[in-house]
Design a protein around this motif. Structure first.
Motif, short mmCIF file in Angstrom:
data_model
loop_
_atom_site.label_atom_id
_atom_site.label_comp_id
_atom_site.label_asym_id
_atom_site.label_seq_id
_atom_site.Cartn_x
_atom_site.Cartn_y
_atom_site.Cartn_z
N VAL A 14 -14.05 -14.59 36.98
CA VAL A 14 -13.97 -15.13 35.78
C VAL A 14 -15.48 -15.91 35.49
O VAL A 14 -15.26 -17.11 36.14
CB VAL A 14 -12.88 -15.81 35.34
N GLN A 17 -11.96 -16.30 26.58
CA GLN A 17 -11.74 -16.61 28.23
C GLN A 17 -10.52 -15.91 28.77
O GLN A 17 -10.46 -15.39 29.82
CB GLN A 17 -11.46 -18.25 28.39
N LEU A 65 -11.43 -12.41 29.44
CA LEU A 65 -12.34 -12.30 30.55
C LEU A 65 -11.21 -12.57 31.90
O LEU A 65 -11.42 -11.76 32.90
CB LEU A 65 -13.12 -13.53 30.81
N ARG A 113 -9.60 -9.16 32.16
CA ARG A 113 -10.43 -8.26 32.76
C ARG A 113 -10.61 -8.66 34.52
O ARG A 113 -10.40 -7.45 35.26
CB ARG A 113 -11.79 -8.50 32.15
#
Ligand SMILES: Nc1ncnc2c1ncn2[C@@H]1O[C@H](COP(=O)(O)OP(=O)(O)OP(=O)(O)O)[C@@H](O)[C@H]1O
Length: 249
Positions: free
Chosen positions: A71, A126, A129, A132
């Motif tokens: 991250v 965030q 992210l 992801r």
């Protein structure tokens, strides 16, 4: 076996020493935070752990087949580019819709799939992210100052999300942070760097250590107590490590 382990790791850039003699290991289920002043070698250590920076001496060992979810601090998205969260999570590799919804839910933002990336708040961004990073089913999440730009309540909420993810998926979390107050409270173990490991242990042990106080002052304890109080026994951790050897020196 540890997920990642270093032994007497020494790092530098063309002869300029950055970190010396770091022996460190992280286990499944642990949240470990690296703190330290600017230039103390935090990012260099992360780079060495993921294999992007070769040791000058000593070793880094990663468990076979280890999957790392990264991250970043932030990611620039072109404001003129229409890009939904769903499409963003399909880059660079197409993912199953169920998997995308699953990681968004896990990251605490199940409703954001159709939102434009550029419309997200800092905290939502965030979490996307984080979602992801979860797509690759990582064994360990590595976060490099992932809450930069969030205010303190926003950062605290993000770290609580990280704790939930850790508990649900039993992965390890390694993060670098400057949000000392909230991040230390959310960690099982803190590693304080200043060219070497100057101090390590539970947040309480590190916050009390003279080496830590010399670097960061004494303001942390009250906030830690407050966080602990608010957060006490809110969940149960499935791991049970023995850190009785923790120390500061
Ligand atoms: N690619 C590089 N080439 C040469 N020196 C570097 C390189 N990257 C980092 N350094 C130097 O290594 C030292 C440690 O940097 P590093 O980025 O690891 O510290 P940090 O603790 O992450 O710092 P910050 O908190 O400012 O992000 C610094 O003195 C930095 O200037």
């Amino acid at each position: 076996m540890s997920l990642i382990q270093t032994r007497n790791l020494t790092l530098g850039y063309r002869g300029t020493p950055v970190l010396r003699d770091v022996s460190f290991a992280i286990e499944r289920g642990e949240i470990v935070t690296i703190v330290g002043p600017n230039g103390s070698g935090k990012s260099s250590l992360l780079r060495a752990l993921i294999g992007a920076l070769a040791p000058e001496s000593g070793s880094v060992t990663r468990a076979e087949g280890l999957r790392i979810g990264y991250v970043p601090q932030k990611l620039h998205i072109d404001a003129t580019l229409p890009l939904t969260v769903h499409r963003f999570l399909n880059l660079p590799k197409r993912q199953k819709a169920d998997d995308i919804q699953g990681v968004l839910t896990r990251a605490g933002v199940p409703e954001l799939s159709g939102a434009q990336m550029t419309s997200l708040s800092g905290g939502q961004f965030q979490r996307v992210l984080l979602a992801r990073a979860l797509l690759g089913a990582p064994d360990i999440l590595i976060l490099d100052e992932a809450t930069q730009g969030l205010d303190q309540p926003g950062a605290a909420a993000f770290y609580r999300q990280i704790e939930e993810v850790r508990s649900a998926l039993n992965l390890a979390v390694l993060m670098v942070s400057h949000d000392l107050h909230v991040v230390m409270a959310a960690s099982d173990r803190v590693l304080c760097l200043n060219g070497h490991i100057c101090c390590e242990g539970t947040p309480e042990i590190v916050a009390d250590a003279p080496e830590y106080r010399a670097l960061f002052g004494t303001g942390t304890q009250g906030t830690l107590a407050l966080y602990r109080h608010q957060h006490d026994h809110a969940h149960h951790h499935s791991h049970d490590h023995d850190h009785s050897h923790e120390h500061c020196q």
